[in-house]
Design a protein around this motif. Structure first.
Motif, PDB file in Angstrom:
ATOM      1  N   UNK A   1       0.833  -1.208   0.000  1.00  0.00           N
ATOM      2  CA  UNK A   1       0.000   0.000   0.000  1.00  0.00           C
ATOM      3  C   UNK A   1       0.865   1.254   0.000  1.00  0.00           C
ATOM      4  N   UNK A   2       2.013   1.176   0.603  1.00  0.00           N
ATOM      5  CA  UNK A   2       2.937   2.295   0.639  1.00  0.00           C
ATOM      6  C   UNK A   2       4.357   1.765   0.515  1.00  0.00           C
ATOM      7  N   UNK A   3       5.265   2.673   0.207  1.00  0.00           N
ATOM      8  CA  UNK A   3       6.673   2.304   0.088  1.00  0.00           C
ATOM      9  C   UNK A   3       7.527   3.454   0.602  1.00  0.00           C
ATOM     10  N   UNK A   4       8.611   3.109   1.264  1.00  0.00           N
ATOM     11  CA  UNK A   4       9.551   4.099   1.775  1.00  0.00           C
ATOM     12  C   UNK A   4      10.953   3.748   1.324  1.00  0.00           C
ATOM     13  N   UNK A   5      11.784   4.796   1.194  1.00  0.00           N
ATOM     14  CA  UNK A   5      13.165   4.634   0.763  1.00  0.00           C
ATOM     15  C   UNK A   5      14.106   5.200   1.816  1.00  0.00           C
ATOM     16  N   UNK A   6      15.273   4.609   1.901  1.00  0.00           N
ATOM     17  CA  UNK A   6      16.330   5.195   2.691  1.00  0.00           C
ATOM     18  C   UNK A   6      17.068   6.249   1.887  1.00  0.00           C
ATOM     19  N   UNK A   7      18.086   6.837   2.506  1.00  0.00           N
ATOM     20  CA  UNK A   7      18.808   7.927   1.854  1.00  0.00           C
ATOM     21  C   UNK A   7      19.929   7.417   0.954  1.00  0.00           C
ATOM     22  N   UNK A   8      20.254   6.155   1.076  1.00  0.00           N
ATOM     23  CA  UNK A   8      21.259   5.553   0.205  1.00  0.00           C
ATOM     24  C   UNK A   8      22.639   5.513   0.829  1.00  0.00           C
ATOM     25  N   UNK A   9      23.436   4.555   0.369  1.00  0.00           N
ATOM     26  CA  UNK A   9      24.826   4.438   0.779  1.00  0.00           C
ATOM     27  C   UNK A   9      25.674   4.140  -0.456  1.00  0.00           C
ATOM     28  N   UNK A  10      26.797   4.824  -0.559  1.00  0.00           N
ATOM     29  CA  UNK A  10      27.636   4.709  -1.748  1.00  0.00           C
ATOM     30  C   UNK A  10      28.518   3.467  -1.677  1.00  0.00           C
ATOM     31  N   UNK A  11      28.527   2.718  -2.757  1.00  0.00           N
ATOM     32  CA  UNK A  11      29.443   1.590  -2.919  1.00  0.00           C
ATOM     33  C   UNK A  11      30.299   1.862  -4.149  1.00  0.00           C
ATOM     34  N   UNK A  12      31.606   1.850  -3.959  1.00  0.00           N
ATOM     35  CA  UNK A  12      32.523   2.084  -5.065  1.00  0.00           C
ATOM     36  C   UNK A  12      33.488   0.914  -5.153  1.00  0.00           C
ATOM     37  N   UNK A  13      33.539   0.287  -6.325  1.00  0.00           N
ATOM     38  CA  UNK A  13      34.412  -0.853  -6.544  1.00  0.00           C
ATOM     39  C   UNK A  13      35.491  -0.448  -7.541  1.00  0.00           C
ATOM     40  N   UNK A  14      36.729  -0.496  -7.106  1.00  0.00           N
ATOM     41  CA  UNK A  14      37.840  -0.109  -7.974  1.00  0.00           C
ATOM     42  C   UNK A  14      38.399  -1.326  -8.699  1.00  0.00           C
ATOM     43  N   UNK A  15      38.890  -1.088  -9.902  1.00  0.00           N
ATOM     44  CA  UNK A  15      39.423  -2.196 -10.711  1.00  0.00           C
ATOM     45  C   UNK A  15      40.907  -2.393 -10.457  1.00  0.00           C
TER      46      UNK A  15
END
Length: 115
Positions: free
Chosen positions: A101-115
């Protein structure tokens, strides 16, 4: 209403692992589906993995066999274990709570994968 707070992101080398956590402000036991989504620069937000209240899981093809989603209702927390990370996994990862019926989101977290 529920507030979601992600943590656990960071910088990791290709082949490494990270575990993301999503802490909810209230009980998640009755929330039908909890999920992780990600958005890379210049791209649309995409589904990574979801888990239902019954424990059924669903994964994007690109992460199958590498990522594992889990939920601990007693801790009001959802996890995303990410193994064998690739540069293309680089994105902001968002937690989602969907009751149907409803949906909520978080603010996000950065994931960085280096080669």
């Amino acid at each position: 209403q529920v507030q979601l707070v992600e943590s656990g992101g960071g910088l990791v080398q290709a082949g490494g692992s990270l575990r993301l956590s999503c802490a909810a402000s209230r009980s998640i036991g009755s929330i039908n589906t909890m999920g992780w989504y990600r958005q890379a620069p210049g791209k649309q937000r995409e589904l990574v993995a979801t888990i239902t209240s019954g424990g059924s899981t669903n994964y994007a093809d690109s992460v199958k066999g590498r990522f594992t989603i889990s939920r601990v209702n007693a801790k009001n927390t959802v996890y995303l274990q990410m193994n064998s990370l690739r540069p293309e996994d680089t994105a902001v990862y968002y937690c989602n709570a969907d009751s149907g019926y409803w949906a909520y989101w978080g603010q996000g977290t950065q994931v960085t994968v280096s080669s």
